[in-house]
Design an enzyme around this catalytic site. Structure first.
Site, PDB file in Angstrom:
ATOM      1  N   LYS A 199       0.850  -1.179   0.000  1.00  0.00           N
ATOM      2  CA  LYS A 199       0.000   0.000   0.000  1.00  0.00           C
ATOM      3  C   LYS A 199       0.889   1.233   0.000  1.00  0.00           C
ATOM      4  CE  LYS A 199      -3.528   2.410   2.568  1.00  0.00           C
ATOM      5  NZ  LYS A 199      -4.490   2.352   3.669  1.00  0.00           N
ATOM      6  N   LYS A 252      -2.196  -1.498  -3.921  1.00  0.00           N
ATOM      7  CA  LYS A 252      -3.050  -0.326  -3.863  1.00  0.00           C
ATOM      8  C   LYS A 252      -2.221   0.931  -3.970  1.00  0.00           C
ATOM      9  CE  LYS A 252      -6.048   1.790  -0.570  1.00  0.00           C
ATOM     10  NZ  LYS A 252      -6.419   1.884   0.775  1.00  0.00           N
TER      11      LYS A 252
END
Ligand code: PBG
Length: 327
Positions: A199, A252
């Site tokens: 992330k 992400k």
């Protein structure tokens, strides 16, 4: 054969829709899509998120309807985010059995059973008064190990409320191991972990912070989320999460990080999900509103490209609509 007439003509297989369907290497199916939903405590009507046209903060009732519609459209999973009424330093509402997310998990489990996979984001930023993803040290740094204890407790609270998959998104070191141990110890050995493994500290999360009301009050998340410059580091994060017991991993954001998705999918055997985040959604909606992009085609194309890069599942705010378009 004359050089004027090439023998190899890839265009032959592009001539009709049926030919193109026959030779398509990648497809997107509704069941591979995961719909993120926001549930806000203490409101009577769903509240539109200004920077994400078409997305709302749900009431406890309206999220049930949205979940039902997603399930009917064939969407594979839901990812719940809670927006509590009261926030404090340690994010106490996050593991409160009566907290907003736990209540919705109970509702949705009762409504839908196992027809759709019910997941919950596991983090503290929506619950803390300072907006960081963990608890703070006296000097205002995010305290990794103290945060792990909070995450362990949230995981057990979500499991008790019926979650099937928890999605730790705080990027603390050791979070997957801490959550796995806590779930197992409490008897929730069947609850799976979808780790937000790679992330990045991304500006594409901007609109989400309106939706989840979790913007940091000071500083930013660059001290715990990944540097967009790095890809080897993403592989290391995934490696650690898999070793700690992650059942699935996520990359992400999505579109600007498809190279990361591709590398992770090649290197690991667990399912790899990609999160098409709020900023990706907002860009397309804004351009479409101006008439600058063909909205539906762009939505379907971006989803397809995530699949082509190697994402097995895609978290997308368009999940229900896209599922209907794909049926
Ligand atoms: C943190 C979290 C964020 C998103 C999902 N989980 C925000 C952040 O890290 O700042 C972003 C999702 C999106 O932008 O759509 N709990």
């Amino acid at each position: 054969m004359s050089a004027r007439f090439p023998a190899a003509r890839p265009r032959r297989l592009r001539r009709t829709p049926a030919l193109r369907r026959l030779v398509a290497e990648t497809r997107v199916r509704p069941e591979e899509l995961i719909l993120p939903v926001f549930v806000k405590e203490g409101i009577d009507e769903p509240r539109p998120v200004p920077s994400m046209p078409g997305v709302v903060q749900h009431t406890r009732e309206s999220v049930r309807k949205a979940a039902q519609e997603a399930a009917e459209a064939g969407v594979g999973g839901l990812m719940l985010f809670g927006v509590p009424e009261f926030k404090d330093e340690r994010g106490s509402a996050a593991d409160d059995p009566g907290g907003v997310i736990q209540r919705s998990l109970r509702d949705l489990s009762a409504d839908l059973g196992t027809d759709i996979v019910i997941m919950a984001d596991l983090c503290l930023d929506e619950y803390t008064s300072h907006g960081h993803c963990g608890v703070l040290t006296p000097t205002g740094e995010v305290d990794n190990d103290a945060t792990l204890e909070r995450y362990a407790s949230i995981a057990v609270a979500q499991a008790a409320a019926g979650v099937q998959v928890v999605g730790p998104s705080g990027m603390m070191d050791g979070q997957v191991a801490a959550i796995r141990a806590a779930l197992d110890q409490a008897g929730y050995t069947d609850v799976a972990i979808l780790a937000y493994a790679a992330k990045y500290a991304s500006a594409f999360y901007g609109p989400f912070r309106d939706a989840a009301e979790g913007a940091p009050r000071f500083g930013d998340r660059t001290g715990y989320q990944q540097d967009p410059a790095n890809i080897r580091e993403a592989l290391r994060e995934v490696e650690l999460d898999v070793a700690e017991g992650a059942d699935m991993v996520m990359v992400k954001p999505g579109l600007a990080y498809l190279d990361v998705v591709a590398e992770v999918a090649r290197a690991f055997t667990v399912p790899v999900s990609a999160y098409q985040v709020s900023g990706e959604y907002a860009m397309v909606e804004a351009a479409a509103e101006k008439g600058w992009l063909d909205r539906e085609r762009v939505i379907l194309e971006t989803l397809l490209c995530h699949r082509r890069a190697g994402a097995a599942q895609i978290l997308t705010y368009w999940a229900t609509e896209a599922a209907r378009l794909l049926r």
